[in-house]
Each structure stands twice: as C-alpha cells, then as structure tokens.
Design an enzyme around this catalytic site. Sequence first.
Site, PDB file in Angstrom:
ATOM      1  N   LYS A  95      31.699  48.905  38.739  1.00  0.00           N
ATOM      2  CA  LYS A  95      30.840  47.727  38.756  1.00  0.00           C
ATOM      3  C   LYS A  95      29.468  48.058  38.171  1.00  0.00           C
ATOM      4  O   LYS A  95      29.048  49.212  38.220  1.00  0.00           O
ATOM      5  CB  LYS A  95      30.617  47.281  40.214  1.00  0.00           C
ATOM      6  CG  LYS A  95      31.780  46.575  40.864  1.00  0.00           C
ATOM      7  CD  LYS A  95      31.432  46.213  42.313  1.00  0.00           C
ATOM      8  CE  LYS A  95      32.602  45.544  43.016  1.00  0.00           C
ATOM      9  NZ  LYS A  95      32.984  44.246  42.473  1.00  0.00           N
ATOM     10  N   ASP A 127      32.390  44.933  51.939  1.00  0.00           N
ATOM     11  CA  ASP A 127      33.714  44.556  51.427  1.00  0.00           C
ATOM     12  C   ASP A 127      34.808  44.781  52.485  1.00  0.00           C
ATOM     13  O   ASP A 127      35.982  44.575  52.214  1.00  0.00           O
ATOM     14  CB  ASP A 127      34.011  45.348  50.148  1.00  0.00           C
ATOM     15  CG  ASP A 127      34.868  44.561  49.169  1.00  0.00           C
ATOM     16  OD1 ASP A 127      34.940  43.326  49.306  1.00  0.00           O
ATOM     17  OD2 ASP A 127      35.473  45.188  48.278  1.00  0.00           O
ATOM     18  N   ARG A 136      43.247  42.969  46.761  1.00  0.00           N
ATOM     19  CA  ARG A 136      44.600  42.389  46.791  1.00  0.00           C
ATOM     20  C   ARG A 136      45.656  43.482  46.843  1.00  0.00           C
ATOM     21  O   ARG A 136      46.738  43.282  47.403  1.00  0.00           O
ATOM     22  CB  ARG A 136      44.783  41.467  45.570  1.00  0.00           C
ATOM     23  CG  ARG A 136      44.735  42.173  44.244  1.00  0.00           C
ATOM     24  CD  ARG A 136      44.442  41.239  43.081  1.00  0.00           C
ATOM     25  NE  ARG A 136      43.030  40.847  43.017  1.00  0.00           N
ATOM     26  CZ  ARG A 136      42.517  40.035  42.094  1.00  0.00           C
ATOM     27  NH1 ARG A 136      43.293  39.520  41.146  1.00  0.00           N
ATOM     28  NH2 ARG A 136      41.240  39.729  42.094  1.00  0.00           N
TER      29      ARG A 136
END
Length: 519
Positions: free
Chosen positions: A294, A305, A368
């Site tokens: 990032k 997170d 995910r």
Amino acid sequence: MLVTVDSRHPKQAKVDLLVLPMTQIDPDKWRLPPRLAAVDKAIGGGLAAILRSGDFRGRSGQRALVYPDGGVPAKRLLLVGLGEPEKLDAEAFRSAAGTAVGEAIRLEAKSVALAVPRTRPVPLEAAAQALAEGGVLAGYRFDSYKKKTNEKKGPTSLSLSVERAADTRPARAAAKAGVAIADSQNVARQLSNEPPNALPPIALAKAASQVAKEVGLKCRVLDVPEMKKRKMGAILAVGQGSVNPPRLVVLEHNPPARGRSGGQKRASAKGRRLPTICLVGKGVTFDSGGISIKPAAAMDEMKHDMSGAATVIGALRACALLNLPLHVVGVIGAAENLPSGTAYRPGDILTSMSKKTIEILNTDAEGRVVLADALHFARTEFDPVAMVDIATLTGAIVIALGSHASGLFGNNERLIDHLKQAGETSGERLWAMPLWEAHRKAVESAVADVKNVAGREASSSTAAAFLATFADDTPWVHLDIAATGWSSKASPYQPRGATGVGVRLLVEALQSWKNSNIV
Ligand code: BES
Ligand code: ZN
Ligand code: ZN
C-alpha cells in the site's frame, strides 16, 4: 461507570450534573413537561428563561448548561435536545446520553443523573437501553498508552430517573443489557485501537481467550500445525510473510437448551435444540498490502483491519452476559499481511481448505482470502443455520457509503432483511448492495476456481462474490465495515478511532432472531 435506575424526582438528585433531555419545542407555543416544570419552579424559572430566549429549542445535539443558585441539590443542570418529537428514536437517546457524558467529562463531573422523559414512539425499555449504551460508549477513551491521562476524569455514576415507580424494574433490566452491550462494544474498540506491534495474531487470540474466560465462553485456538493439518492453505498463505504466525480462533456460546418438559439439556451434537449461528470475523492484525504494498499515507490505520474480529469477540461477550438462548459461534481468521522473502505473491495459486483453488492477483486483497478458510471452517465444523461475516474488506465501500452505513451483501433475502432491520434498531445502519451472477462471473479465474480480484468495477460486490463461493449453500450475509469501523472525527458517543461497529447490530440481530424466520 455504574449505571443505575431509580424513580426519584430529578429535583432531589444530589449530583454534579443533572441532565434534562427534551424534545424540540415550537417557539410560539410550548410548555415544560411536568417534571421539568417542577425543577424550573424550584430554581426560580431559569429553564423557562432559556427556552424563551430561543437559545435552546431541544434540537438534536443542542445543549444548554445552567448553574442553579440553590433550589435543587444538583450542582449543574444540562438541557439536552432530543430533536423533533415525531422523529424520536432510540438513536436520539443514545446521542443525548453521549452528549451528556461528553459534557460530564469536560466538566469533570463525577456523578450524573438523567431524567428519562416519557416518550410515546420509543418504549421505555428501548429508551433506557439506548441511554445506558450512549452513556457507556461516550465514556470510552483509548488512553492506555498515555501515562498522564490514566487517572479517569469521566463520571463514575449515571443514574437514570424514570417517572413512575412501576417503570423502575423493566427500565433497570433494559439498562443492564445496554451496559453489557456497550461495554462489549468498548472491548471491541479497545482491541481495534491497539497498535499492531501489541496485537499480532497470537495476542489477538489471547485477548479472545481472556474475554472467554471472563464471561464463560468456550475458546479454541488453532495454531499453524493444526491449520496445516486441516489444509487451510488460504489463511496460511496470507500469514506466511510475517514472523508473527496466523491463528484461527473459535469462541462458543452454548447455553443449556430448555426442553419442552422443562428439563435442561446441553445443545450438543446429539439432541441439539438451539439453532447455531456463526459470526465470522476478518482479523488481519496489520495490512501493509503485502508484496502489492500500500502507499504510505494512512497506512497506520490498517492496524484496525482486525475490526471484524474485534466485533465478533465483543458480540460473543455480550451473548454470554445476556445469556441469549442461541448457540452462537465466533470464528476469527487472524493473520498479519506483510511483504518479505517468505510472503505470498501475486500469481500464486492457493488450495483453500474447501479444496477450491484461488488465483492471487493482488496480495492486498487478503481479507477475502483469510475469510475463505474461516467461512468454510465455520460451515463444515458447525453446520450453522446462518453465517454472518464482518470485515474491513474494501476501499470501494468507503467511497460508496462513507461512514453512514456498512455494506450488506448476502445469498438469502430473509437474512438480509433481518440484518437490515437490526441495523435500524441498533443505530448501526446497513445498506443492501447487489450481489449478482455478473459479480460471481467476474471472479472466475482462467487458471483456478476463483481469483481474488476482478478489477476496479463494483469491487465491493466482486469481493462479496468471492466470499459467496466459500459460503456455498449456507444462508450467509457479509458486512463490509471498511468505512464504519474507524471514525476520523468524534461524535456524541463516538470518540475518534475504532468504533466497535457491529456489536450492537449483531446482538440485536441475535436477540430478535425468532423474527428472522430462519430456524
Ligand atoms: N483492508 C483493506 C480494505 C480497507 C480499506 C479497510 C480502507 C479499511 C479502510 C483491504 O484488505 C484492501 O486492501 N482492499 C483492497 C483490495 C484491492 C487491492 C482489490 C481495496 O479495496 O482497495
Ligand atoms: Zn488489503
Ligand atoms: Zn485488509
């Protein structure tokens, strides 16, 4: 903060701050509600004078401080606006209590009393619960790393004064539930605010087991060898770049089921009576993006997170304290996403626990991947009637909904509707987003069963479609809290930082489970 309920008249409250919530008045024709009129009379008309001045009209968020010169034992009076009477809801009470406690902190008032107004559209119990929630939530500060501020300046007691003696008992039970829920939300906030060096996956697992011990939940932690044995190739891959190994945490609330004959039976595999609901949380303790790293700006915020995991811990804590008659299982996938020589890479193809293969195109879409194994584990291990996952999953949901609502996706309309309703009741709003065949098509991979990214278009929906593959045929909803899990500005009961969003929502969804028509 100790929250109590009594039916004392507010004019007798001997406190540092007496809070008088009021709905909005018509400037031309208004009358003080009887209890406030009595207080006003005792102090010689100071409240009516404020209303006449027009400085305070009871608008939402409005407040006015009064220093009585005798007449009542309270040191200060605080008028707090509840907004328009027709629009009155639990959220108005939560905010009013938040505003009141915020003022108490500012004034260093230790004891606070609040006159609970009798209001038509909001039942007394809902008002008492919301007031307790708002008060306890507003008292939270993340100051455990600042030595000087460690002595608490906030109020130590909040007494809610109801009008009728007969209301005391139901209001007390509701306020007690509100305290349990808000305390649990504060536990979630605290975990999300913890810096990533203090809370690697092992520490997150330890925190979960401590909470479990405190309230009587079952807790199981799977370490890397166990995860390898179960072939959790997805979560293991995300964690492999960090020296802090991943963990899978299971929390279980499993109260005795009441038999028809009145006998007590454990909700065990044999003869289980209580429906099982799994709550699955993303626990990425720090998300640097991994090899697909990032940008530096605001990367520090990626310490939260693991907010989905924190919410699951908080919700399970509340389930135990409220002794909900459901078998609720929390499953947390905890991993740290860092780049290194051992990190997973774009191009890798992973075999998940479900045997479905995942093509990695961007290591920053790691949440995910973690959830792929956590969802599969939850459904195969516990055979739940429904699963709810909660995750800080996509940047796109921040753009789509901002902090006003969390994204809601799912494969079952009833479950979607049930959560939406719980969102309205709890003040933790959800907005239903599409999850269509086109989104499922978009995550099909040329070389594996699914790919972990499908471009920029509708990327919150394609992320949900990826998860749907692993939820399979279990009724499931996904909550994307990337925007709502963190608040960059303070509001009445929300200091800056982690919000613990989802604790009130999930507890409300579970408390009203019968209405979901999902058995
Ligand atoms: N943890 C982030 C999502 C996020 C963004 C949470 C902002 C909180 C605030 C997630 O793992 C992520 O990086 N998602 C990427 C996926 C992309 C690479 C396909 C995103 O949404 O940008
Ligand atoms: Zn990421
Ligand atoms: Zn992430």
